[in-house]
Scaffold this motif. Structure first.
Motif, PDB file in Angstrom:
ATOM      1  N   VAL A 102      16.976   2.004  30.866  1.00  0.00           N
ATOM      2  CA  VAL A 102      16.524   1.979  32.258  1.00  0.00           C
ATOM      3  C   VAL A 102      16.178   3.401  32.678  1.00  0.00           C
ATOM      4  O   VAL A 102      16.953   4.334  32.445  1.00  0.00           O
ATOM      5  N   CYS A 103      15.029   3.565  33.296  1.00  0.00           N
ATOM      6  CA  CYS A 103      14.603   4.887  33.765  1.00  0.00           C
ATOM      7  C   CYS A 103      14.018   4.743  35.169  1.00  0.00           C
ATOM      8  O   CYS A 103      12.899   4.267  35.341  1.00  0.00           O
ATOM      9  N   LEU A 104      14.809   5.117  36.163  1.00  0.00           N
ATOM     10  CA  LEU A 104      14.415   4.961  37.559  1.00  0.00           C
ATOM     11  C   LEU A 104      14.187   6.312  38.211  1.00  0.00           C
ATOM     12  O   LEU A 104      14.953   7.257  38.001  1.00  0.00           O
ATOM     13  N   ASP A 105      13.126   6.403  39.005  1.00  0.00           N
ATOM     14  CA  ASP A 105      12.856   7.575  39.832  1.00  0.00           C
ATOM     15  C   ASP A 105      12.490   8.822  39.035  1.00  0.00           C
ATOM     16  O   ASP A 105      12.466   9.911  39.603  1.00  0.00           O
ATOM     17  N   VAL A 106      12.225   8.709  37.757  1.00  0.00           N
ATOM     18  CA  VAL A 106      12.031   9.903  36.932  1.00  0.00           C
ATOM     19  C   VAL A 106      10.557  10.167  36.607  1.00  0.00           C
ATOM     20  O   VAL A 106      10.131  11.326  36.570  1.00  0.00           O
ATOM     21  N   LEU A 107       9.774   9.139  36.384  1.00  0.00           N
ATOM     22  CA  LEU A 107       8.369   9.348  36.018  1.00  0.00           C
ATOM     23  C   LEU A 107       7.585  10.081  37.094  1.00  0.00           C
ATOM     24  O   LEU A 107       6.519  10.638  36.825  1.00  0.00           O
ATOM     25  N   ILE A 108       8.128  10.098  38.301  1.00  0.00           N
ATOM     26  CA  ILE A 108       7.464  10.805  39.398  1.00  0.00           C
ATOM     27  C   ILE A 108       7.360  12.301  39.115  1.00  0.00           C
ATOM     28  O   ILE A 108       6.552  13.007  39.696  1.00  0.00           O
ATOM     29  N   HIS A 109       8.171  12.791  38.156  1.00  0.00           N
ATOM     30  CA  HIS A 109       8.151  14.211  37.800  1.00  0.00           C
ATOM     31  C   HIS A 109       7.232  14.505  36.608  1.00  0.00           C
ATOM     32  O   HIS A 109       7.165  15.650  36.160  1.00  0.00           O
ATOM     33  N   TYR A 110       6.545  13.471  36.094  1.00  0.00           N
ATOM     34  CA  TYR A 110       5.692  13.652  34.912  1.00  0.00           C
ATOM     35  C   TYR A 110       4.244  13.290  35.224  1.00  0.00           C
ATOM     36  O   TYR A 110       3.974  12.202  35.748  1.00  0.00           O
ATOM     37  N   PRO A 111       3.278  14.152  34.886  1.00  0.00           N
ATOM     38  CA  PRO A 111       1.868  13.748  34.992  1.00  0.00           C
ATOM     39  C   PRO A 111       1.601  12.659  33.967  1.00  0.00           C
ATOM     40  O   PRO A 111       2.354  12.504  32.999  1.00  0.00           O
ATOM     41  N   GLN A 112       0.539  11.886  34.160  1.00  0.00           N
ATOM     42  CA  GLN A 112       0.284  10.749  33.283  1.00  0.00           C
ATOM     43  C   GLN A 112       0.156  11.165  31.826  1.00  0.00           C
ATOM     44  O   GLN A 112       0.588  10.439  30.916  1.00  0.00           O
ATOM     45  N   SER A 113      -0.406  12.343  31.568  1.00  0.00           N
ATOM     46  CA  SER A 113      -0.574  12.799  30.189  1.00  0.00           C
ATOM     47  C   SER A 113       0.768  12.927  29.478  1.00  0.00           C
ATOM     48  O   SER A 113       0.876  12.661  28.273  1.00  0.00           O
ATOM     49  N   LYS A 114       1.809  13.321  30.203  1.00  0.00           N
ATOM     50  CA  LYS A 114       3.142  13.421  29.623  1.00  0.00           C
ATOM     51  C   LYS A 114       3.921  12.118  29.773  1.00  0.00           C
ATOM     52  O   LYS A 114       4.801  11.808  28.967  1.00  0.00           O
ATOM     53  N   ALA A 115       3.618  11.372  30.816  1.00  0.00           N
ATOM     54  CA  ALA A 115       4.319  10.108  31.047  1.00  0.00           C
ATOM     55  C   ALA A 115       4.084   9.133  29.897  1.00  0.00           C
ATOM     56  O   ALA A 115       4.988   8.385  29.512  1.00  0.00           O
ATOM     57  N   ASP A 116       2.877   9.131  29.330  1.00  0.00           N
ATOM     58  CA  ASP A 116       2.589   8.256  28.192  1.00  0.00           C
ATOM     59  C   ASP A 116       3.569   8.512  27.054  1.00  0.00           C
ATOM     60  O   ASP A 116       4.122   7.589  26.457  1.00  0.00           O
ATOM     61  N   GLY A 117       3.798   9.779  26.755  1.00  0.00           N
ATOM     62  CA  GLY A 117       4.730  10.132  25.695  1.00  0.00           C
ATOM     63  C   GLY A 117       6.161   9.765  26.036  1.00  0.00           C
ATOM     64  O   GLY A 117       6.926   9.327  25.167  1.00  0.00           O
ATOM     65  N   MET A 118       6.526   9.927  27.307  1.00  0.00           N
ATOM     66  CA  MET A 118       7.885   9.585  27.732  1.00  0.00           C
ATOM     67  C   MET A 118       8.126   8.081  27.639  1.00  0.00           C
ATOM     68  O   MET A 118       9.199   7.635  27.221  1.00  0.00           O
ATOM     69  N   ILE A 119       7.138   7.307  28.047  1.00  0.00           N
ATOM     70  CA  ILE A 119       7.259   5.853  27.965  1.00  0.00           C
ATOM     71  C   ILE A 119       7.408   5.417  26.515  1.00  0.00           C
ATOM     72  O   ILE A 119       8.245   4.571  26.185  1.00  0.00           O
ATOM     73  N   ALA A 120       6.610   6.020  25.634  1.00  0.00           N
ATOM     74  CA  ALA A 120       6.709   5.691  24.206  1.00  0.00           C
ATOM     75  C   ALA A 120       8.085   6.067  23.664  1.00  0.00           C
ATOM     76  O   ALA A 120       8.687   5.315  22.881  1.00  0.00           O
ATOM     77  N   HIS A 121       8.593   7.221  24.076  1.00  0.00           N
ATOM     78  CA  HIS A 121       9.905   7.666  23.602  1.00  0.00           C
ATOM     79  C   HIS A 121      11.012   6.739  24.096  1.00  0.00           C
ATOM     80  O   HIS A 121      11.901   6.342  23.322  1.00  0.00           O
ATOM     81  N   LEU A 122      10.973   6.377  25.363  1.00  0.00           N
ATOM     82  CA  LEU A 122      11.993   5.481  25.919  1.00  0.00           C
ATOM     83  C   LEU A 122      11.950   4.117  25.235  1.00  0.00           C
ATOM     84  O   LEU A 122      12.991   3.520  24.956  1.00  0.00           O
ATOM     85  N   ALA A 123      10.741   3.632  24.966  1.00  0.00           N
ATOM     86  CA  ALA A 123      10.613   2.340  24.282  1.00  0.00           C
ATOM     87  C   ALA A 123      11.208   2.411  22.876  1.00  0.00           C
ATOM     88  O   ALA A 123      11.797   1.437  22.387  1.00  0.00           O
ATOM     89  N   SER A 124      11.090   3.563  22.231  1.00  0.00           N
ATOM     90  CA  SER A 124      11.625   3.709  20.871  1.00  0.00           C
ATOM     91  C   SER A 124      13.154   3.670  20.853  1.00  0.00           C
ATOM     92  O   SER A 124      13.759   3.399  19.814  1.00  0.00           O
ATOM     93  N   LEU A 125      13.771   3.932  22.000  1.00  0.00           N
ATOM     94  CA  LEU A 125      15.236   3.915  22.091  1.00  0.00           C
ATOM     95  C   LEU A 125      15.788   2.525  22.359  1.00  0.00           C
ATOM     96  O   LEU A 125      16.974   2.273  22.168  1.00  0.00           O
ATOM     97  N   SER A 126      14.934   1.628  22.819  1.00  0.00           N
ATOM     98  CA  SER A 126      15.377   0.303  23.247  1.00  0.00           C
ATOM     99  C   SER A 126      15.066  -0.767  22.202  1.00  0.00           C
ATOM    100  O   SER A 126      13.997  -0.765  21.593  1.00  0.00           O
ATOM    101  N   GLU A 127      15.994  -1.680  22.040  1.00  0.00           N
ATOM    102  CA  GLU A 127      15.791  -2.782  21.104  1.00  0.00           C
ATOM    103  C   GLU A 127      15.256  -4.030  21.796  1.00  0.00           C
ATOM    104  O   GLU A 127      14.550  -4.825  21.177  1.00  0.00           O
ATOM    105  N   ASN A 128      15.583  -4.201  23.081  1.00  0.00           N
ATOM    106  CA  ASN A 128      15.212  -5.452  23.742  1.00  0.00           C
ATOM    107  C   ASN A 128      14.493  -5.306  25.074  1.00  0.00           C
ATOM    108  O   ASN A 128      13.573  -6.066  25.363  1.00  0.00           O
ATOM    109  N   ARG A 129      14.920  -4.358  25.897  1.00  0.00           N
ATOM    110  CA  ARG A 129      14.333  -4.279  27.239  1.00  0.00           C
ATOM    111  C   ARG A 129      14.194  -2.835  27.696  1.00  0.00           C
ATOM    112  O   ARG A 129      15.028  -1.985  27.404  1.00  0.00           O
ATOM    113  N   LEU A 130      13.133  -2.599  28.471  1.00  0.00           N
ATOM    114  CA  LEU A 130      12.905  -1.302  29.084  1.00  0.00           C
ATOM    115  C   LEU A 130      12.510  -1.529  30.537  1.00  0.00           C
ATOM    116  O   LEU A 130      11.543  -2.237  30.820  1.00  0.00           O
TER     117      LEU A 130
END
Length: 317
Positions: A219-247
């Protein structure tokens, strides 16, 4: 972000509607679902934009306002902020939430009466964030023994309720001050008078890039607001890699009016305006998820007088 109905009307909380998971991308007036509210600009309060200014912003003033905004230079101010702390966005965010930002948000997330009307509305929106995320998670069954990574845990507002539900929680935040407060709150709420044995959350100081491990749910709440979209894409991919079932992700949605309101805030930086705020188009977030093999199962939008947010739950495609 602070704004009033004199700019545009908001969707009342009691008029949230369910969205079909398989529905085609919904239109704004038909997409609301029980979700969560979050601040668009964490450092922008009503005290930084007076009522007189807001009152004169009507529909006929949009063009004039846009022209005025075009003459401002928020990027220059942002560069100066970064130079002051010797780094970029990450360093600015860390510095803010370890100092003045920590003091502000500890009050907002807490129960003190020393908050103004705007901050009280922020508190309401944030509590609804937590309530709706918990409901979303429990819809799939008991959380007993389920591993959850709370990425950007703040003062523990989500991590502690998750632990009470029996989840095994790993919680992190870029701010050492926030993590210390979260640990303090967890000890007070989970060790005293608990009817059942709970596993204490594991709190650590970490930025999103440094997170590792595998969890049932991230779960990642209130955090993407600190990332421009160019970096947010990488963060979303990284968070998804940590999760087995839900993000689960929440972010400030990028639309014409929301973007305009954000830029209005930049006209009135105020002494505490210490972080950048980035809006994200839902299509961009969905595209980033699809790129790494995930799809959105649930989505929703809630607005209050001073908040609006998009909440999505994604699962492996």
């Amino acid at each position: 972000m602070a704004f009033t109905s004199s700019i545009f009307s908001h969707v009342p909380l009691n008029k949230q509607r369910i969205i079909s998971p398989n529905a085609h991308k919904p239109k704004p007036r038909r997409t609301t679902v029980t979700a969560a509210a979050l601040p668009l600009l964490s450092a922008f309060t009503a005290s930084e934009l007076d009522g007189t200014t807001l009152a004169v912003i009507g529909g006929g003033s949009v063009a004039a306002l846009a022209a005025t905004i075009s003459l401002t230079d928020p990027e220059r101010r942002r560069r100066l902020q970064a130079e002051e702390v010797g780094g970029g966005d990450k360093e600015v965010v860390r510095e803010y939430f370890n100092n003045s930002g920590f003091q502000r948000w500890r009050k907002i997330y807490g129960e003190t009466d020393e908050v103004n009307r705007v901050q009280k509305d922020i508190r309401l929106g944030h509590s609804q964030t937590v309530e709706n995320v918990l409901k979303m998670l429990k819809d799939e069954g008991s959380l007993e023994g389920v591993s959850v990574c709370d990425a950007g845990c703040g003062t523990g507002c989500l991590a502690i309720p998750l632990a009470k539900e029996g989840a095994v929680v790993y919680a992190s935040d870029i701010s050492a001050a926030m993590v210390a407060e979260a640990e303090k709150q967890a000890k007070e709420q989970l060790q005293a008078g608990s009817e059942k044995k709970v596993v204490m959350p594991k709190f650590e100081v970490n930025d999103l890039e440094s997170l590792n491990g595998k969890y049932d749910t991230v779960v990642c709440l209130d955090v993407l607001i600190h990332y421009p979209q160019s970096k947010a894409d990488g963060m979303i991919a990284h968070l998804a890699s940590l999760s087995e079932n839900r993000l689960l992700l929440s972010f400030a949605p990028k639309t014409f009016y929301y973007d305009l309101l954000k830029r209005v805030g930049e006209l009135f930086p105020g002494p505490s305006k210490a972080t950048r705020a980035y809006l994200h188009a839902e299509a961009d977030v969905e595209r980033a998820l699809k790129k790494v093999g995930w799809k959105i199962r649930k989505r929703g939008l809630i607005t209050t007088q001073f908040y609006f947010s998009r909440l999505v739950e994604a699962i492996p495609a």
